[in-house]
Design a protein around this motif. Sequence first.
Motif, PDB file in Angstrom:
ATOM      1  N   ARG A  19      40.907   3.793  74.187  1.00 12.38           N
ATOM      2  CA  ARG A  19      40.809   4.774  73.081  1.00 12.38           C
ATOM      3  C   ARG A  19      40.943   6.558  74.075  1.00 12.38           C
ATOM      4  N   ILE A  20      39.684   6.317  74.587  1.00 12.61           N
ATOM      5  CA  ILE A  20      39.209   8.065  74.985  1.00 12.61           C
ATOM      6  C   ILE A  20      40.294   8.147  76.019  1.00 12.61           C
ATOM      7  N   ALA A  21      40.598   7.017  76.727  1.00 15.43           N
ATOM      8  CA  ALA A  21      41.668   7.864  78.432  1.00 15.43           C
ATOM      9  C   ALA A  21      43.146   8.130  77.413  1.00 15.43           C
ATOM     10  N   CYS A  22      43.176   7.717  76.769  1.00 13.12           N
ATOM     11  CA  CYS A  22      44.679   7.899  75.875  1.00 13.12           C
ATOM     12  C   CYS A  22      43.929   9.400  75.163  1.00 13.12           C
ATOM     13  N   ARG A 195      32.888  15.617  72.710  1.00 14.52           N
ATOM     14  CA  ARG A 195      34.384  16.059  73.079  1.00 14.52           C
ATOM     15  C   ARG A 195      34.628  15.007  71.958  1.00 14.52           C
ATOM     16  N   ALA A 196      36.045  15.897  71.744  1.00 13.75           N
ATOM     17  CA  ALA A 196      37.408  15.657  70.311  1.00 13.75           C
ATOM     18  C   ALA A 196      37.457  13.906  71.082  1.00 13.75           C
ATOM     19  N   SER A 197      37.535  13.414  72.416  1.00 14.17           N
ATOM     20  CA  SER A 197      38.485  12.743  72.121  1.00 14.17           C
ATOM     21  C   SER A 197      36.797  11.331  72.089  1.00 14.17           C
ATOM     22  N   ALA A 198      35.843  10.883  71.880  1.00 15.87           N
ATOM     23  CA  ALA A 198      34.208  11.018  72.005  1.00 15.87           C
ATOM     24  C   ALA A 198      34.563  10.723  70.400  1.00 15.87           C
ATOM     25  N   LYS A 199      34.418  12.132  69.369  1.00 16.66           N
ATOM     26  CA  LYS A 199      34.556  11.465  68.472  1.00 16.66           C
ATOM     27  C   LYS A 199      35.248  11.674  67.318  1.00 16.66           C
ATOM     28  N   ASP A 200      36.827  11.287  68.386  1.00 12.64           N
ATOM     29  CA  ASP A 200      37.978  10.860  67.391  1.00 12.64           C
ATOM     30  C   ASP A 200      37.473  10.216  67.478  1.00 12.64           C
ATOM     31  N   THR A 201      36.885   8.537  68.331  1.00  5.61           N
ATOM     32  CA  THR A 201      36.476   6.957  68.254  1.00  5.61           C
ATOM     33  C   THR A 201      36.004   6.603  67.913  1.00  5.61           C
TER      34      THR A 201
END
Length: 216
Positions: A19-22, A195-201
């Motif tokens: 999910r972070i990769a996406c 990072r947004a990718s980490a916070k959002d997952t």
Amino acid sequence: MPELQIIGGPQSNYVRVARIACAEKGVPYTLVPVMPHTPEVIHPFGKIPVMRHGDVTLSESRAICFYIDHAFDGPALAPRHPVGGARTEEWISLVNTTIDPLLVRQYLAAYFFPRTQDGRPNKGVIDAALPRMEEHFAVLDSAVAKTGHLVGDSFTLADMNLLPILFFMEKAPESRAMLNRSRNLKAYYERHQARASAKDTIPPPFPGRSSWEVEG
Ligand SMILES: N[C@@H](CCC(=O)N[C@@H](CS)C(=O)NCC(=O)O)C(=O)O
């Protein structure tokens, strides 16, 4: 363009890596939150994550992340230079074959899936993991000391692969103490977790639990 599906419960660190990769690549996806060994999980050994994109189905987080990185436009998630690319693979392999088995499958599982008669954390398994965990934290602390990244000076799949494990390490007492003592690793974790990718997952706790925090 067909929908990309990431299939697997959001509590899994490997589902979170995909999910972070996406998110880092800018690829929209739908999460199908199922448990391992359910019919949607097209993995030879029933593990999550798996991915579906049109006719393409894939298992194994590393293969899924390779596909996300190469099938779509967006920033490269791993260096394309042979040395940087190989270093990224090196760290993914070190984490997947050595660090995850100890920190997640042995230590963390002894809290969440203790297999004890009274359901209390499995102290024997936890205590047996601690000396080697100290070594792993020291290795990681020194790896990120220079640039604040595992590879070069940018955020790569190597970091995406480690971050979800460090999230778990903050939640249990012995690993939290080790993380707090590992000055470089702690700063690395806090910076990248923002990072947004980490916070959002951020994974929700397991069903029936109100938080990830566990007591010794
Ligand atoms: N090497 C796999 C590991 C995946 C994995 O271990 N997933 C766990 C959840 S985090 C799982 O499905 N466990 C169930 C099992 O091992 O039977 C990958 O990178 O995707």
